[in-house]
Design an enzyme around this catalytic site. Structure first.
Site, short mmCIF file in Angstrom:
data_model
loop_
_atom_site.label_atom_id
_atom_site.label_comp_id
_atom_site.label_asym_id
_atom_site.label_seq_id
_atom_site.Cartn_x
_atom_site.Cartn_y
_atom_site.Cartn_z
N HIS A 102 9.41 73.99 29.64
CA HIS A 102 9.63 75.37 29.19
C HIS A 102 9.39 75.19 27.90
O HIS A 102 10.21 74.58 26.59
CB HIS A 102 10.71 76.01 29.62
CG HIS A 102 12.23 75.29 29.14
ND1 HIS A 102 12.65 73.69 29.78
CD2 HIS A 102 12.82 75.46 27.63
CE1 HIS A 102 13.67 73.74 29.35
NE2 HIS A 102 13.87 74.29 28.50
N PHE A 103 9.12 76.48 27.04
CA PHE A 103 9.18 76.37 25.70
C PHE A 103 9.68 77.81 24.92
O PHE A 103 9.60 78.70 26.11
CB PHE A 103 7.30 76.61 24.98
CG PHE A 103 6.68 75.24 25.09
CD1 PHE A 103 6.06 74.53 25.94
CD2 PHE A 103 5.98 74.56 23.74
CE1 PHE A 103 4.95 73.95 26.21
CE2 PHE A 103 5.50 73.49 24.27
CZ PHE A 103 5.28 72.70 24.92
N HIS A 104 10.78 77.67 24.24
CA HIS A 104 10.92 78.85 23.67
C HIS A 104 10.82 79.48 22.20
O HIS A 104 10.35 78.77 21.66
CB HIS A 104 12.49 78.00 23.01
CG HIS A 104 13.33 77.38 24.50
ND1 HIS A 104 14.92 77.92 24.75
CD2 HIS A 104 13.13 76.29 24.09
CE1 HIS A 104 15.29 76.88 25.32
NE2 HIS A 104 14.85 75.82 24.71
P1 5GP Z 1 17.10 73.66 27.17
O1 5GP Z 1 18.15 73.56 26.69
O2 5GP Z 1 16.33 73.14 28.48
O3 5GP Z 1 15.65 73.64 26.55
O4 5GP Z 1 16.78 75.38 27.23
C1 5GP Z 1 16.72 75.48 28.84
C2 5GP Z 1 17.27 77.42 28.33
O5 5GP Z 1 17.35 78.23 29.86
C3 5GP Z 1 17.95 78.02 27.78
O6 5GP Z 1 18.12 78.10 26.53
C4 5GP Z 1 19.40 78.80 28.89
O7 5GP Z 1 19.65 79.84 28.33
C5 5GP Z 1 17.79 78.91 29.73
N1 5GP Z 1 18.62 79.85 31.38
C6 5GP Z 1 19.06 79.00 31.82
N2 5GP Z 1 19.22 78.99 32.97
C7 5GP Z 1 18.01 80.64 33.13
C8 5GP Z 1 18.44 81.11 34.55
O8 5GP Z 1 19.05 81.23 35.49
N3 5GP Z 1 17.29 82.59 33.83
C9 5GP Z 1 16.67 82.15 32.55
N4 5GP Z 1 16.05 83.27 32.64
N5 5GP Z 1 17.18 81.35 31.99
C10 5GP Z 1 18.74 80.98 31.74
#
Ligand code: 5GP
Length: 142
Positions: A102-104
């Protein structure tokens, strides 16, 4: 690590978990982050089952990157932040918590603290409104 079909983004893609969807096409899904780091924090994922950037096809990655730029432009127009952060983490030691690529897209405002970590669960009404707000701009971005 191999891809885990039970990760939360795989469930969202299969329609088994809810999400405030901004946009969808054959290759990608764009939706609001549930625990946003700022107002308008949006995620872009490929539909392909890839745990991180090292495992995705170049075709899907190219599409997702273009979609990330479209979303960044729409978020910029919708929220008028001072800056726009694009983030992408690979494997737990780098901070990855959901093991589907995923990209933020994270709007940033001057003077705000910038810890890169999930905060509180957002109000669903607020996420719905923000998804609609971004979509209004996104439809005009090629
Ligand atoms: P990472 O730390 O892996 O780059 O980011 C994962 C992101 O997914 C986090 O920003 C977190 O808030 C988001 N996230 C976790 N669980 C869910 C979910 O059930 N639904 C959505 N829409 N986002 C989620």
């Amino acid at each position: 690590m191999s891809y885990d079909d039970d990760n939360i983004f795989a469930k969202i893609l299969r329609g088994e978990a809810p999400a405030h969807v901004v946009d969808e096409d054959d290759v990608s899904l764009t939706f609001m982050d549930l625990m946003p780091q700022s107002e308008g924090h949006t995620l872009i994922i490929p539909k392909e089952s890839a745990e991180d950037i090292l495992h995705v096809s170049t075709e899907a990655l190219g599409h997702v990157i273009r979609q990330t730029q479209r979303v960044a432009k729409a978020v910029d127009q919708a929220f008028h932040p001072d800056g726009v952060m694009i983030a992408q983490l690979n494997r737990a030691p780098a901070g990855q918590t959901v093991f589907h690529l995923h990209f933020h897209v994270i709007p940033r405002w001057s003077g705000e603290a910038m810890p890169f970590m999930a905060r509180e669960m957002a109000d669903p009404k607020n996420l719905k409104e923000n998804a609609e707000k971004i979509r209004r701009y996104l439809i005009n971005i090629v």
